[in-house]
Design a protein around this motif. Structure first.
Motif, PDB file in Angstrom:
ATOM      1  N   TYR A  44      41.713  41.344  44.550  1.00  0.00           N
ATOM      2  CA  TYR A  44      42.117  41.402  43.139  1.00  0.00           C
ATOM      3  C   TYR A  44      41.545  40.233  42.358  1.00  0.00           C
ATOM      4  CZ  TYR A  44      45.030  41.493  38.981  1.00  0.00           C
ATOM      5  OH  TYR A  44      45.465  41.517  37.682  1.00  0.00           O
ATOM      6  N   ALA A  48      39.159  41.498  39.435  1.00  0.00           N
ATOM      7  CA  ALA A  48      39.988  41.852  38.280  1.00  0.00           C
ATOM      8  C   ALA A  48      39.235  41.715  36.961  1.00  0.00           C
ATOM      9  CB  ALA A  48      41.257  41.004  38.268  1.00  0.00           C
ATOM     10  N   ASN A  49      38.535  40.614  36.771  1.00  0.00           N
ATOM     11  CA  ASN A  49      37.859  40.382  35.477  1.00  0.00           C
ATOM     12  C   ASN A  49      36.744  41.390  35.244  1.00  0.00           C
ATOM     13  OD1 ASN A  49      39.545  38.222  34.954  1.00  0.00           O
ATOM     14  ND2 ASN A  49      38.109  36.699  35.752  1.00  0.00           N
ATOM     15  N   ASP A  50      35.956  41.697  36.286  1.00  0.00           N
ATOM     16  CA  ASP A  50      34.877  42.675  36.116  1.00  0.00           C
ATOM     17  C   ASP A  50      35.448  44.057  35.810  1.00  0.00           C
ATOM     18  OD1 ASP A  50      32.758  41.239  38.733  1.00  0.00           O
ATOM     19  OD2 ASP A  50      33.025  40.718  36.615  1.00  0.00           O
ATOM     20  N   LEU A  52      38.352  44.731  34.477  1.00  0.00           N
ATOM     21  CA  LEU A  52      38.973  44.714  33.153  1.00  0.00           C
ATOM     22  C   LEU A  52      37.913  44.823  32.056  1.00  0.00           C
ATOM     23  CD1 LEU A  52      41.496  44.371  31.391  1.00  0.00           C
ATOM     24  CD2 LEU A  52      41.122  41.893  31.519  1.00  0.00           C
ATOM     25  N   SER A  53      36.812  44.117  32.221  1.00  0.00           N
ATOM     26  CA  SER A  53      35.735  44.177  31.219  1.00  0.00           C
ATOM     27  C   SER A  53      35.142  45.575  31.143  1.00  0.00           C
ATOM     28  CB  SER A  53      34.640  43.167  31.574  1.00  0.00           C
ATOM     29  OG  SER A  53      35.172  41.857  31.660  1.00  0.00           O
ATOM     30  N   PHE A  56      37.659  47.767  29.449  1.00  0.00           N
ATOM     31  CA  PHE A  56      37.752  47.400  28.034  1.00  0.00           C
ATOM     32  C   PHE A  56      36.593  47.991  27.246  1.00  0.00           C
ATOM     33  CE2 PHE A  56      39.184  45.435  24.432  1.00  0.00           C
ATOM     34  CZ  PHE A  56      38.428  44.391  23.951  1.00  0.00           C
ATOM     35  N   ARG A  62      42.538  46.723  25.161  1.00  0.00           N
ATOM     36  CA  ARG A  62      42.711  45.816  26.298  1.00  0.00           C
ATOM     37  C   ARG A  62      43.962  46.135  27.097  1.00  0.00           C
ATOM     38  NH1 ARG A  62      41.377  39.435  26.019  1.00  0.00           N
ATOM     39  NH2 ARG A  62      42.143  38.878  28.083  1.00  0.00           N
ATOM     40  N   GLU A  66      44.033  46.987  31.055  1.00  0.00           N
ATOM     41  CA  GLU A  66      44.815  46.282  32.075  1.00  0.00           C
ATOM     42  C   GLU A  66      45.593  47.269  32.941  1.00  0.00           C
ATOM     43  OE1 GLU A  66      47.157  43.688  29.700  1.00  0.00           O
ATOM     44  OE2 GLU A  66      45.519  42.282  29.273  1.00  0.00           O
ATOM     45  N   VAL A  69      43.307  48.843  35.486  1.00  0.00           N
ATOM     46  CA  VAL A  69      43.019  47.975  36.633  1.00  0.00           C
ATOM     47  C   VAL A  69      44.195  47.995  37.611  1.00  0.00           C
ATOM     48  CG1 VAL A  69      42.590  45.585  37.320  1.00  0.00           C
ATOM     49  CG2 VAL A  69      41.459  46.517  35.305  1.00  0.00           C
ATOM     50  N   VAL A 158      27.567  44.696  32.074  1.00  0.00           N
ATOM     51  CA  VAL A 158      28.842  43.977  32.063  1.00  0.00           C
ATOM     52  C   VAL A 158      29.319  43.724  33.485  1.00  0.00           C
ATOM     53  CG1 VAL A 158      31.255  44.070  31.316  1.00  0.00           C
ATOM     54  CG2 VAL A 158      29.453  44.931  29.822  1.00  0.00           C
TER      55      VAL A 158
END
Lengths: 196, 188
Positions: A44, A48-50, A52-53, A56, A62, A66, A69, A158
């Protein structure tokens, strides 16, 4: 007599054997399969950031991204014992799960006719409101692409996925993915030029 | 980091700390408690199969005999079912009461057994109309009386009452059937 001198020399092909690049998630795959909480936490934090992007960019919202994810990791918990593959396969699996969640969200929005840009206030007062939604220009540019084009654009530019990984996410060939990517980049470039 | 599309950098976001903690907590809950949903679904499926299969098995076990595979199930079913329910032996306790009236044995109503007669009771007399009847009616009455007699009775011509003597008691070897309610009502 030395037989070795009479026999013709065998041509031995020396192949450049390079060690496969170890993926950062490779060491957590077994833990994921065994439903280890520590392994899931590590995956996680790495992904998580990849994810989420990517979500998004697909949805423009957003909060919904979330949730996508979270849903992807919950589904990974449910099917962890069936997972077969390495770290790259696990990464592709997560992106694919988020993509399917985004497709479901598209269908839901088309039934209820919701568009994130409609919810934007005319005057933003808080940073939360600004950062929750994608910029209108960028949103319009991404909306001008088809779903598949938007997916490969976001995966490539991204998420940083390779052609092979994108093919795994899209469940198609690399050739097909590169074809869609080329068309997507051309369209996006044209729209952004018009926007600017 | 895309260099072709710098605008796409605005799409890159980071997960907030509180959202990250919430997600990790939900993942932990799913890891430790998620099997209950699957287990519950499996139990429901097993229960549904049993509800559908048990009556079929019970029906199949009805015709089994000792030594058959399903015979213990038949014994269990017979033990569980109430005693009034018809069984294969065919001797229910109150089966006659369960039958519709049309199937009842009328012999018990119309022709009581000999052992039901009270000793010393007056010999039952056939109901005779006081008004003079025609000979045809008398013959019909006589034939009715004759039908009511026991088949083993030996008819004695001498004891048969004559048609011209109404109201006389019949001196027969076997007693006559007691009058019915309708016949008693017709008496004056």
């Amino acid at each position: 007599m030395d037989h070795a001198l009479l026999l013709p020399a065998k041509r031995v092909r020396i192949s450049r054997v390079t060690p496969t690049d170890a993926h950062p998630l490779d060491r957590h795959v077994d833990g994921v399969r065994n439903r280890s909480e520590q392994a899931f936490r590590a995956v996680y934090l790495a992904m998580a950031n990849d994810l989420l992007s990517f979500a998004f960019g697909m949805l423009g919202d957003r909060r919904t991204a979330e949730d996508m994810v979270q849903q992807a990791f919950i589904e990974l918990v449910e099917s962890a014992h069936q997972f077969r593959g390495d770290g790259k396969a696990l990464r592709a699996w997560l992106f694919r799960s988020v993509r399917y969640g985004c497709l479901d969200e598209y269908r839901r929005r088309s039934r209820h006719r919701e568009y994130p840009s409609d919810r934007l206030p005319e005057r933003a007062h808080h940073d939360d409101v600004i950062s929750r939604y994608l910029e209108p220009n960028l949103q319009r540019a991404l909306d001008s692409l088809t779903e598949r084009q938007r997916t490969v654009i976001l995966l490539r530019h991204v998420g940083g996925l390779s052609g092979h990984e994108m093919a795994r996410v899209m469940k198609t060939t690399r050739k097909a993915v590169y074809g869609v990517l080329a068309r997507a980049e051309g369209n996006l470039r044209q729209v952004l030029r018009e926007e600017s | 980091m895309s260099q072709q599309f710098p605008e796409l950098e605005r799409v890159r976001v980071e997960m907030p700390d509180e959202v990250r903690d919430r997600h990790l907590a939900s993942i932990s809950r799913a890891l430790h408690g998620k099997r209950t949903g699957r287990t519950r679904f499996r139990l429901l499926a097993i229960a549904a199969v049993l509800v559908l299969l048990l009556p079929v098995i019970a029906l199949a076990a009805e015709r089994t005999g000792p030594g058959d595979l399903l015979y213990p199930i038949r014994e269990l079913v017979e033990r569980v079912l109430p005693s009034g329910a018809p069984t294969t032996s065919g001797e229910p306790a109150d089966s006659e009461d369960l039958l519709p009236p049309v199937h009842r044995d009328r012999s018990s109503v119309d022709r009581p057994r000999r052992d039901q007669e009270v000793e010393g009771s007056p010999r039952p007399e056939p109901v005779r109309e006081t008004t003079p009847t025609t000979s045809q009616q008398q013959r019909d009455d006589r034939s009715d009386d004759h039908d009511r007699r026991d088949v083993t009775e030996v008819e004695d011509e001498t004891t048969r009452p004559s048609s011209d003597e109404p109201g006389t008691s019949q001196t027969t070897l076997r007693p006559e059937a007691p009058p019915t309610r309708e016949q008693r009502a017709d008496r004056p």
